[in-house]
Design an enzyme around this catalytic site. Structure first.
Site, mmCIF file in Angstrom:
data_model
loop_
_atom_site.group_PDB
_atom_site.id
_atom_site.type_symbol
_atom_site.label_atom_id
_atom_site.label_comp_id
_atom_site.label_asym_id
_atom_site.label_seq_id
_atom_site.Cartn_x
_atom_site.Cartn_y
_atom_site.Cartn_z
ATOM 1 N N LYS A 35 0.843 -1.206 0.000
ATOM 2 C CA LYS A 35 0.000 0.000 0.000
ATOM 3 C C LYS A 35 0.877 1.254 0.000
ATOM 4 O O LYS A 35 2.088 1.164 0.181
ATOM 5 C CB LYS A 35 -0.914 -0.009 1.217
ATOM 6 C CG LYS A 35 -0.197 0.144 2.542
ATOM 7 C CD LYS A 35 -1.165 -0.071 3.682
ATOM 8 C CE LYS A 35 -0.461 0.038 5.005
ATOM 9 N NZ LYS A 35 -0.867 1.145 5.810
ATOM 10 N N TYR A 263 20.440 28.216 7.494
ATOM 11 C CA TYR A 263 19.405 29.022 8.171
ATOM 12 C C TYR A 263 19.460 28.907 9.691
ATOM 13 O O TYR A 263 19.725 27.833 10.240
ATOM 14 C CB TYR A 263 18.014 28.538 7.739
ATOM 15 C CG TYR A 263 17.630 28.923 6.326
ATOM 16 C CD1 TYR A 263 17.516 30.250 5.940
ATOM 17 C CD2 TYR A 263 17.356 27.937 5.386
ATOM 18 C CE1 TYR A 263 17.147 30.588 4.646
ATOM 19 C CE2 TYR A 263 16.987 28.258 4.086
ATOM 20 C CZ TYR A 263 16.887 29.606 3.724
ATOM 21 O OH TYR A 263 16.520 29.934 2.445
ATOM 22 N N MET A 311 15.295 23.685 1.526
ATOM 23 C CA MET A 311 14.321 23.088 0.615
ATOM 24 C C MET A 311 14.991 22.149 -0.403
ATOM 25 O O MET A 311 14.515 21.041 -0.644
ATOM 26 C CB MET A 311 13.573 24.207 -0.123
ATOM 27 C CG MET A 311 12.436 23.723 -0.973
ATOM 28 S SD MET A 311 11.613 25.077 -1.811
ATOM 29 C CE MET A 311 10.665 25.800 -0.502
#
Ligand code: PLP
Length: 367
Positions: A35, A263, A311
């Site tokens: 699944k 960051y 990111m």
């Protein structure tokens, strides 16, 4: 070759892990749980590799349709059951096996299937809430639900199932309570096939008498138990890594002691350091909460992340790999660096890590 970020899926390891599951099954039948897009490994290629399974367990009718469209002719079990009434006709048309986990769905089935003319009666997996507190019919209602389902002309077989909440916590008292509850009720239906163990219960030896096992995570080479316990690591069970996640070194910074990396000043260089910038970030599915010190491998050397994951990139300490050059490949997890170790560092389940790999990460299959 990796361009930016790549996950390589080792199908041989996947087949090997299925054999390991079977070796614990003692002649029981195997639902290969594929699944959620095979836990992020790709539904169709994984199904093709796991032909030795007895049946595939998918989330819903849409995943079942994807398998059928690929030419899969193995039986399919829909683990999350019915999402809406219209699923029932689709399920019946394809002859899928279906988990029934609440009484309302049982009455929907009666209303819908009585109207349909279809060639072959269906098999149902009647799920008991023996203590998981998620899906399942309460024990008090279970036998009557079974009898009602079993009496229908459109019902071929009813398999009794339950799911253990704490099988990965072997000493939890809830395991025995759930097993006792399930055994007491299923003893009233003596001829029915049963299904209890997923990976952790299988490896812990719970539910040994059940007819079917339902391994998921172990097929993908991850141990369902906590990583710090060395006896419970994947190697102890003979499981092999299936997914290797890699990216590229795209820049090198020669930093001075006291320099900031990334960051929010999550990492300040404690000494002069070479910091490598790697082409993978949280938009690729690498966990954004990975702390300083999460392991990675470059040029066969283990090193660690430094600073906050961005990111599209993350930073690593190149001190253990002075030969590292721009373009080198960096392994985030795989054979030499267990997914389970990354799960331990980040507090994110291995299931969640592989399911989160983004579609922009190239997927490559190795036989
Ligand atoms: C009903 C059911 N059976 C089996 C499995 C497979 O579990 P695991 O991946 O822990 O082996 C799952 C996974 O969530 C499940 O929900």
């Amino acid at each position: 070759m990796i361009h930016r970020a790549k996950s390589t899926i080792n199908l041989k390891a996947l087949r090997h892990n299925l054999e390991i599951a079977r070796s614990h099954a003692n002649k029981r039948k195997v639902v290969a749980v594929i699944k959620a897009n095979a836990y992020g490994h790709g539904l169709v290629p994984v199904a093709e590799a796991l032909q030795a399974a007895d049946i595939f367990g998918v989330t819903d009718i849409d995943e079942a349709d994807q398998l059928n469209a690929s030419g899969c002719d193995k039986a399919i079990l829909i683990l999350q059951g019915i999402i809406e009434r219209s699923d029932i006709a689709r399920i019946a048309r394809h002859g899928h096996q279906l988990v029934i986990h609440n009484l309302e769905h049982l009455s929907w089935l009666e209303e819908e299937l009585d109207k349909i003319n279809f060639a072959k009666p269906l098999s149902f997996w009647l799920k008991m809430n023996s203590g998981m507190g998620r899906l399942g019919i309460m024990p008090a209602d279970f036998v009557s639900a079974y009898r009602s389902l079993q009496s229908k002309p459109w019902c071929h077989e009813v398999i009794l199932m339950t799911h253990l909440a704490n099988a990965n916590l072997r000493d939890s008292a809830l395991n025995q309570q759930q097993l006792d509850t399930f055994d007491a009720i299923s003893a009233l239906i003596p001829d029915a096939a049963t299904s209890i163990p997923a990976s952790s219960a299988l490896l812990a030896g719970f539910g040994k008498r059940s007819t079917w096992i339902r391994p998921g995570i172990m097929l993908y080479g991850s141990s369902p138990f906590a990583f710090p316990n060395e006896q419970s690591r994947r190697e102890s069970f003979g499981l092999q890594a299936v997914m290797t996640l890699q990216a590229r070194l795209i820049s090198i910074q020669n930093c001075k002691a006291g320099d900031n990396v990334g960051y929010c000043s999550q990492f300040i260089c404690p000494r002069d350091m070479r910091i490598g910038i790697v082409s993978i970030g949280y938009a690729d599915g690498y966990p954004s909460n990975a702390p300083n010190g999460t392991p990675v491998i470059i040029n066969n050397k283990r090193t660690v992340t430094t600073g906050r994951v961005s990111m599209d990139m993350l930073a690593i300490d190149l001190s253990p790999a002075p030969d590292a050059r721009i373009g080198d490949s960096v392994t985030l997890w795989g054979e030499e660096l267990s997914l389970d170790e990354i799960a331990e560092h980040t507090g994110i389940l291995s299931y969640n890590l592989t399911c989160s790999i983004a579609s922009r990460v190239t997927r490559e299959y190795q036989n």
